[in-house]
Design a protein around this motif. Structure first.
Motif, PDB file in Angstrom:
ATOM      1  N   GLY A  81       0.808  -1.218   0.000  1.00  0.00           N
ATOM      2  CA  GLY A  81       0.000   0.000   0.000  1.00  0.00           C
ATOM      3  C   GLY A  81       0.839   1.264   0.000  1.00  0.00           C
ATOM      4  O   GLY A  81       0.403   2.305   0.481  1.00  0.00           O
ATOM      5  N   GLY A  82       2.045   1.186  -0.523  1.00  0.00           N
ATOM      6  CA  GLY A  82       2.941   2.346  -0.556  1.00  0.00           C
ATOM      7  C   GLY A  82       4.362   1.888  -0.791  1.00  0.00           C
ATOM      8  O   GLY A  82       4.601   0.876  -1.450  1.00  0.00           O
ATOM      9  N   LEU A  83       5.303   2.606  -0.245  1.00  0.00           N
ATOM     10  CA  LEU A  83       6.720   2.303  -0.454  1.00  0.00           C
ATOM     11  C   LEU A  83       7.222   1.217   0.495  1.00  0.00           C
ATOM     12  O   LEU A  83       6.826   1.168   1.656  1.00  0.00           O
ATOM     13  N   SER A  84       8.107   0.382  -0.043  1.00  0.00           N
ATOM     14  CA  SER A  84       8.770  -0.635   0.769  1.00  0.00           C
ATOM     15  C   SER A  84      10.241  -0.674   0.381  1.00  0.00           C
ATOM     16  O   SER A  84      10.664   0.012  -0.560  1.00  0.00           O
ATOM     17  N   GLU A  85      10.997  -1.506   1.057  1.00  0.00           N
ATOM     18  CA  GLU A  85      12.414  -1.668   0.728  1.00  0.00           C
ATOM     19  C   GLU A  85      12.587  -2.133  -0.710  1.00  0.00           C
ATOM     20  O   GLU A  85      13.590  -1.813  -1.345  1.00  0.00           O
ATOM     21  N   ARG A  86      11.615  -2.854  -1.245  1.00  0.00           N
ATOM     22  CA  ARG A  86      11.689  -3.321  -2.624  1.00  0.00           C
ATOM     23  C   ARG A  86      11.848  -2.154  -3.600  1.00  0.00           C
ATOM     24  O   ARG A  86      12.577  -2.252  -4.583  1.00  0.00           O
ATOM     25  N   ASP A  87      11.159  -1.064  -3.333  1.00  0.00           N
ATOM     26  CA  ASP A  87      11.222   0.096  -4.227  1.00  0.00           C
ATOM     27  C   ASP A  87      12.608   0.723  -4.217  1.00  0.00           C
ATOM     28  O   ASP A  87      13.153   1.056  -5.270  1.00  0.00           O
ATOM     29  N   PHE A  88      13.185   0.848  -3.052  1.00  0.00           N
ATOM     30  CA  PHE A  88      14.501   1.459  -2.950  1.00  0.00           C
ATOM     31  C   PHE A  88      15.581   0.540  -3.520  1.00  0.00           C
ATOM     32  O   PHE A  88      16.548   1.006  -4.109  1.00  0.00           O
ATOM     33  N   SER A  89      15.389  -0.755  -3.383  1.00  0.00           N
ATOM     34  CA  SER A  89      16.337  -1.703  -3.979  1.00  0.00           C
ATOM     35  C   SER A  89      16.298  -1.630  -5.498  1.00  0.00           C
ATOM     36  O   SER A  89      17.347  -1.592  -6.157  1.00  0.00           O
ATOM     37  N   LEU A  90      15.101  -1.600  -6.074  1.00  0.00           N
ATOM     38  CA  LEU A  90      14.996  -1.525  -7.529  1.00  0.00           C
ATOM     39  C   LEU A  90      15.463  -0.163  -8.049  1.00  0.00           C
ATOM     40  O   LEU A  90      16.077  -0.074  -9.109  1.00  0.00           O
ATOM     41  N   ALA A  91      15.224   0.888  -7.283  1.00  0.00           N
ATOM     42  CA  ALA A  91      15.726   2.216  -7.664  1.00  0.00           C
ATOM     43  C   ALA A  91      17.249   2.204  -7.717  1.00  0.00           C
ATOM     44  O   ALA A  91      17.853   2.772  -8.635  1.00  0.00           O
ATOM     45  N   ALA A  92      17.885   1.543  -6.763  1.00  0.00           N
ATOM     46  CA  ALA A  92      19.350   1.454  -6.753  1.00  0.00           C
ATOM     47  C   ALA A  92      19.849   0.674  -7.965  1.00  0.00           C
ATOM     48  O   ALA A  92      20.863   1.048  -8.573  1.00  0.00           O
ATOM     49  N   VAL A  93      19.135  -0.374  -8.343  1.00  0.00           N
ATOM     50  CA  VAL A  93      19.493  -1.139  -9.539  1.00  0.00           C
ATOM     51  C   VAL A  93      19.390  -0.244 -10.772  1.00  0.00           C
ATOM     52  O   VAL A  93      20.297  -0.212 -11.613  1.00  0.00           O
ATOM     53  N   ALA A  94      18.284   0.491 -10.888  1.00  0.00           N
ATOM     54  CA  ALA A  94      18.088   1.380 -12.043  1.00  0.00           C
ATOM     55  C   ALA A  94      19.201   2.423 -12.117  1.00  0.00           C
ATOM     56  O   ALA A  94      19.744   2.677 -13.203  1.00  0.00           O
TER      57      ALA A  94
END
Length: 106
Positions: A81-94
């Motif tokens: 329902g919002g931001l999680s560690e998954r988002d920040f991990s994928l952002a770092a990959v990008a």
């Protein structure tokens, strides 16, 4: 089965973004977004391909939009329902993929 990811509070998300130049927290605090600009369509598509492979492996998929050399990416975790560690991990990959491509002359 993996447990549902935990939603990060706004303060945590804001603090994480301090170390992620270019990423912007949405006004509602539920997603982060960034725009990447590449030399041409081929480079933009190559970026998307590499990020897509990492996203599939992580089972976490971005919302994105591509026009010629530009890729707009938005990350949120629907299960949380919002931001999680998954988002920040994928952002770092990008970010790492984009940096690598620039280093290769993309």
């Amino acid at each position: 089965m993996n447990p549902a990811p935990q939603r990060l509070d706004a303060a945590t998300a804001t603090a994480r973004l301090v170390h992620m130049p270019g990423w912007v927290l949405a006004a509602d605090g539920l997603s982060i977004s960034r725009q990447y600009v590449f030399a041409d369509f081929r480079a933009a598509f190559g970026f998307m391909t590499q990020v897509a492979l990492a996203a599939e492996k992580a089972d976490h998929h971005p919302e994105w939009f591509n026009v010629y050399n530009r890729v707009d990416i938005r990350l949120t975790t629907h299960d949380a329902g919002g931001l999680s560690e998954r988002d920040f991990s994928l952002a770092a990959v990008a970010d790492a993929v984009a940096k690598q491509m620039v280093g290769q002359g993309a």
